[in-house]
Enzyme design. Sequence first.
Site, PDB file in Angstrom:
ATOM      1  N   SER A  73       0.837  -1.235  -0.060  1.00  0.00           N
ATOM      2  CA  SER A  73       0.215  -0.079   0.202  1.00  0.00           C
ATOM      3  C   SER A  73       0.920   1.281   0.155  1.00  0.00           C
ATOM      4  O   SER A  73       0.056   2.343  -0.109  1.00  0.00           O
ATOM      5  CB  SER A  73      -1.127  -0.102   1.148  1.00  0.00           C
ATOM      6  OG  SER A  73      -2.036  -0.961   1.135  1.00  0.00           O
ATOM      7  N   LYS A  76       0.287   3.566  -2.809  1.00  0.00           N
ATOM      8  CA  LYS A  76      -0.857   4.609  -2.673  1.00  0.00           C
ATOM      9  C   LYS A  76      -0.555   6.069  -2.583  1.00  0.00           C
ATOM     10  O   LYS A  76      -1.136   7.098  -2.945  1.00  0.00           O
ATOM     11  CB  LYS A  76      -1.801   4.336  -1.492  1.00  0.00           C
ATOM     12  CG  LYS A  76      -2.703   2.976  -1.429  1.00  0.00           C
ATOM     13  CD  LYS A  76      -3.525   3.135  -0.349  1.00  0.00           C
ATOM     14  CE  LYS A  76      -4.688   1.706  -0.483  1.00  0.00           C
ATOM     15  NZ  LYS A  76      -3.877   0.353  -0.468  1.00  0.00           N
ATOM     16  N   SER A 131      -6.189   2.636   4.712  1.00  0.00           N
ATOM     17  CA  SER A 131      -5.518   2.066   3.596  1.00  0.00           C
ATOM     18  C   SER A 131      -6.514   1.395   2.495  1.00  0.00           C
ATOM     19  O   SER A 131      -6.347   0.272   2.209  1.00  0.00           O
ATOM     20  CB  SER A 131      -4.375   1.159   3.940  1.00  0.00           C
ATOM     21  OG  SER A 131      -3.604   1.055   2.928  1.00  0.00           O
TER      22      SER A 131
END
Length: 415
Positions: A73, A76, A131
């Site tokens: 993640s 991101k 997340s």
Amino acid sequence: MVFAVGAPAAFAQDAGSAVGGERLGLQAVQVAPLAGAPALPSGLSGRSWLVADAGTGEVLAARDAHLRLPPASTLKMLFADTVLPKFDRSIEHQVTPGELADVGVGSSLVGVKENLPYRVEDLWRGVFLSSGNDAVHVLAHMNGGVQQTVAEMQARAQSLQANDTKVVSPDGYDMPGQVSSAYDLTLFARAGLRNADFRSYCSTRTAHFPGGLDKTTGQRISFDIANTDRLLGKYPGLIGVKNGYTTNAGATFTGAAERDGRTLLVTVMHPEAQGRVYDEAASLLDWGFAAAGKVQPVGQLVGDLGDSETASPDAASEAADATQLPPWSRPPVLHNSGAGFAPALWSAGILGAALAVWGTARAAVRRRTAATAAGASGVPDAPVVSSSGVSRDSHRRLARRARALLHGDRHRRTR
């Protein structure tokens, strides 16, 4: 001074051409201590890590900085770098079932519900704090779809010179071929922190998130979400930025901390155990602050090719020329609340400008003909001007510029 750690790994870049400097392409720990420099923390198990000064871009120490690994993640951050500037935070968006249909099995979720409206700022809190892959997919669909967003993320990575990064999913979900590096993730964090909204979201510890409808009252309810970054609020001066974990990637973490007016960035990828990613990141930050002025940089975080400071001379010249256009022929300045709206207005502005120039030029021709006839009768010559006071030469320049703008706009729309 080079410390060799661990077994050799496959690299995407040769040392001689590694982005940020040759030493960052070497397969070992890189540090160049001066007299009185503190020793690097012992027991670092991350397969790849880097600590750098966010202000100067100097890389203070690194291990296998360009080693390509699954980012989880932390990708991101690139998603936010790409999409966050496009939508005003107060916009409300009605979530459709299709926007949530392609979220990966086992994804981390914030709890977005279909057929309900969400503000953009709430979706971004879901991205940064929880997340939430569901929030990512809604924002990606707002941006034109997952595949378009992936393509834009890849282009953004190239602009940042993050050449180790291959984007397959916008949320960092494990996908074949999706990789990044400690160096690239640090570039994403550095770029993101220049955006005030990015900085605000990544530093938020808790927030209320909109839930579903209460079955009794029919009113919208909300619930609390907390940032999953375990250093936020615990490590002194920590700003953010993003953590991640998947079975394939292991633990990943990029953080930023400020102390005595100095901001450091740290990235750690795939330590031996998931929980160690925070301990190792904190110890590298401690070392970086203690090493100020006591180490020579072993590399450099490169700049964004899209920044005006690094733009080509031709691009800078075109931008300067655009500011010389009359106000009615300049591109409109709009908040990007809808896809494709600004280009349409810009095209209309260009056509309007061209018609205005054509009309005034035609009137000038008539007056010039009349003036020539008057000159034949003994009337002294005078500069030919339009009713707006613009000279003949100015009209010619404006007409040439309008034709160039029309040609460029047609070219862009046919690409």
